[in-house]
Design an enzyme around this catalytic site. Structure first.
Site, PDB file in Angstrom:
ATOM      1  N   ARG A 101      13.512   7.352   6.862  1.00  0.00           N
ATOM      2  CA  ARG A 101      13.869   8.457   7.726  1.00  0.00           C
ATOM      3  C   ARG A 101      15.273   8.351   8.315  1.00  0.00           C
ATOM      4  O   ARG A 101      16.049   9.306   8.304  1.00  0.00           O
ATOM      5  CB  ARG A 101      12.890   8.574   8.908  1.00  0.00           C
ATOM      6  CG  ARG A 101      11.625   9.300   8.606  1.00  0.00           C
ATOM      7  CD  ARG A 101      10.492   8.739   9.437  1.00  0.00           C
ATOM      8  NE  ARG A 101      10.199   7.416   8.975  1.00  0.00           N
ATOM      9  CZ  ARG A 101       9.351   7.149   7.985  1.00  0.00           C
ATOM     10  NH1 ARG A 101       8.676   8.123   7.435  1.00  0.00           N
ATOM     11  NH2 ARG A 101       9.166   5.918   7.558  1.00  0.00           N
ATOM     12  N   THR A 102      15.580   7.194   8.867  1.00  0.00           N
ATOM     13  CA  THR A 102      16.830   7.107   9.625  1.00  0.00           C
ATOM     14  C   THR A 102      18.032   7.296   8.701  1.00  0.00           C
ATOM     15  O   THR A 102      18.923   8.102   8.980  1.00  0.00           O
ATOM     16  CB  THR A 102      16.911   5.760  10.368  1.00  0.00           C
ATOM     17  OG1 THR A 102      15.734   5.628  11.167  1.00  0.00           O
ATOM     18  CG2 THR A 102      18.128   5.713  11.271  1.00  0.00           C
ATOM     19  N   LYS A 110      28.204 -13.073   0.268  1.00  0.00           N
ATOM     20  CA  LYS A 110      29.208 -14.123   0.047  1.00  0.00           C
ATOM     21  C   LYS A 110      29.605 -14.772   1.363  1.00  0.00           C
ATOM     22  O   LYS A 110      30.517 -15.584   1.413  1.00  0.00           O
ATOM     23  CB  LYS A 110      30.448 -13.534  -0.620  1.00  0.00           C
ATOM     24  CG  LYS A 110      30.189 -12.832  -1.920  1.00  0.00           C
ATOM     25  CD  LYS A 110      31.495 -12.272  -2.479  1.00  0.00           C
ATOM     26  CE  LYS A 110      31.249 -11.338  -3.636  1.00  0.00           C
ATOM     27  NZ  LYS A 110      32.439 -10.526  -3.945  1.00  0.00           N
ATOM     28  N   ARG A 129      22.241  -0.421  10.146  1.00  0.00           N
ATOM     29  CA  ARG A 129      20.935  -1.008  10.483  1.00  0.00           C
ATOM     30  C   ARG A 129      20.925  -2.441   9.972  1.00  0.00           C
ATOM     31  O   ARG A 129      21.412  -2.705   8.870  1.00  0.00           O
ATOM     32  CB  ARG A 129      19.806  -0.212   9.836  1.00  0.00           C
ATOM     33  CG  ARG A 129      18.492  -0.969   9.879  1.00  0.00           C
ATOM     34  CD  ARG A 129      17.340  -0.120   9.436  1.00  0.00           C
ATOM     35  NE  ARG A 129      17.012   0.885  10.425  1.00  0.00           N
ATOM     36  CZ  ARG A 129      15.900   1.610  10.389  1.00  0.00           C
ATOM     37  NH1 ARG A 129      15.025   1.441   9.420  1.00  0.00           N
ATOM     38  NH2 ARG A 129      15.654   2.508  11.323  1.00  0.00           N
ATOM     39  N   HIS A 143      17.147   1.072  19.191  1.00  0.00           N
ATOM     40  CA  HIS A 143      17.186   2.131  18.167  1.00  0.00           C
ATOM     41  C   HIS A 143      17.486   3.443  18.903  1.00  0.00           C
ATOM     42  O   HIS A 143      16.647   4.324  19.000  1.00  0.00           O
ATOM     43  CB  HIS A 143      15.838   2.180  17.450  1.00  0.00           C
ATOM     44  CG  HIS A 143      15.839   2.930  16.157  1.00  0.00           C
ATOM     45  ND1 HIS A 143      16.874   3.755  15.746  1.00  0.00           N
ATOM     46  CD2 HIS A 143      14.921   2.964  15.151  1.00  0.00           C
ATOM     47  CE1 HIS A 143      16.570   4.267  14.572  1.00  0.00           C
ATOM     48  NE2 HIS A 143      15.388   3.797  14.186  1.00  0.00           N
TER      49      HIS A 143
HETATM   50  C1  NCD Z   1      11.261   2.555  13.114  1.00  0.00           C
HETATM   51  C2  NCD Z   1      12.261   1.426  12.997  1.00  0.00           C
HETATM   52  O1  NCD Z   1      12.885   1.235  11.943  1.00  0.00           O
HETATM   53  O2  NCD Z   1      12.449   0.762  14.005  1.00  0.00           O
HETATM   54  N1  NCD Z   1      11.342   3.478  12.087  1.00  0.00           N
HETATM   55  C3  NCD Z   1      12.217   4.514  12.196  1.00  0.00           C
HETATM   56  O3  NCD Z   1      13.390   4.337  12.335  1.00  0.00           O
HETATM   57  N2  NCD Z   1      11.689   5.749  12.216  1.00  0.00           N
HETATM   58  C4  NCD Z   1       9.885   2.099  13.376  1.00  0.00           C
HETATM   59  C5  NCD Z   1       9.255   1.078  12.488  1.00  0.00           C
HETATM   60  O4  NCD Z   1       9.826   0.598  11.509  1.00  0.00           O
HETATM   61  O5  NCD Z   1       8.110   0.757  12.768  1.00  0.00           O
END
Ligand code: NCD
Length: 300
Positions: free
Chosen positions: A58-59, A87, A108, A136
């Site tokens: 999703r993100t 590396k 991320r 997040h």
């Molecule tokens: C979440 C995350 O990556 O922290 N997912 C997301 O971004 N929608 C929640 C999760 O992984 O449980």
């Protein structure tokens, strides 16, 4: 907008006014997503880099969809094994290099603090799309947008955070935002996965039944097994939100979940009007459009 050129690394980076501005802008994008004519060129000639060291559906894809809808180009990676991190390149150096190629970096990583390190090296805005068990913040904006779409202002509303409150970074960003909004916060932790102490102040621990019976919203999360220290078995959630629970408790709560779900949220909820988690995922595009436009300083 004052956000131009800034990083978004933690929810605390945003003032109340900035948060409101972002949510209002997201509302405008959400309303116009059907035709898109008025904003299709807002980010023409800009390049957004998605640097994802950890899995995401999703993100990353909602950020990329947001960039495309605004006319920006996207570069990046979703499999860090193909990058120079392998590396031994530092995150600071990676940030510096990527900022020579792109106008904004969305990243991320599996380590808390990774986005801060990347921002230390980068010469362009960096957005934290999840750093280990840290924060997040863009998910929190999506969560607030979704909660407010159903409940209106959150002051005085009671919201329960359910599941892995210890390692769940979405909860770590959401709890302070709910507190700032004047919401009352209840916690239903999976066993051993309580909120970290620095977030627990004023949060009332309760049972799943009580939360379902009395809260305006249940924010359910999965157990983050991948964040358990080596050797520590990832406990199953033991918390299951399903239709029987809602019926038994005559629940009026709406249900959110950042997704992905495992077994803590039953599919028998999906057709109920209270189930907001698919809307929540969809809202990711409009909210992330607002973030990109605000940080890149495009007129909107
Ligand atoms: C979440 C995350 O990556 O922290 N997912 C997301 O971004 N929608 C929640 C999760 O992984 O449980």
């Amino acid at each position: 907008m004052t956000l131009r050129g800034r990083n978004l690394l933690a929810i605390g980076d945003l003032t109340d006014d900035e948060l409101e501005e972002l949510l209002a802008l997201a509302g405008r994008f959400a309303a116009g997503l059907g035709d898109g004519a008025s904003f299709r060129h807002l980010l023409d000639n800009r390049i957004v880099c998605t640097a994802f060291f950890e899995p995401s559906t999703r993100t990353r894809l909602s950020f990329e969809a947001a960039a495309h809808r605004l006319g920006a180009q996207v570069i990046g990676f979703a499999d860090a094994s193909t990058t120079s991190g392998r590396k031994g390149e530092t995150l600071e150096d990676t940030g510096r290099i990527l900022s020579g190629y792109a106008d904004l970096i969305v990243t991320r990583h599996f380590d808390a603090g990774a986005a801060v390190r990347m921002a230390t090296g980068a010469l362009c805005p960096v957005v934290n799309a999840g750093d280990g068990a840290g924060e997040h913040p863009t998910q929190t904006l999506v969560d607030l947008f979704t909660l407010r779409s159903s409940l209106g202002p959150l002051a005085g509303r009671r919201v329960a955070v359910v599941g892995d409150l210890r390692y769940g970074r979405t909860v770590h960003s959401l709890v302070p935002a709910l507190r700032r909004a004047g919401a009352r916060i209840a916690a239903v932790p999976a066993p051993g996965l309580e909120l970290p102490e620095n977030l627990a102040q004023g949060v009332e621990e309760t049972t799943m039944e009580e939360a379902a019976a009395t809260c305006d919203a249940l924010y359910v999360t999965r157990v983050q097994k991948e964040r358990f220290p080596e050797g520590e078995a990832g406990a199953a959630s033991l918390l299951h939100v399903n239709r029987a629970l809602l019926e038994r408790t005559r629940s009026k709560a709406i249900i959110l979940h950042p997704l992905p779900r495992v077994d803590e949220l039953s599919t028998d909820l999906d057709i109920l009007p209270a189930a907001k988690y698919f809307d929540q995922a969809q809202n990711g595009v409009a909210v992330r459009m607002a973030i990109l436009v605000a940080l890149l300083g495009a007129p909107a």
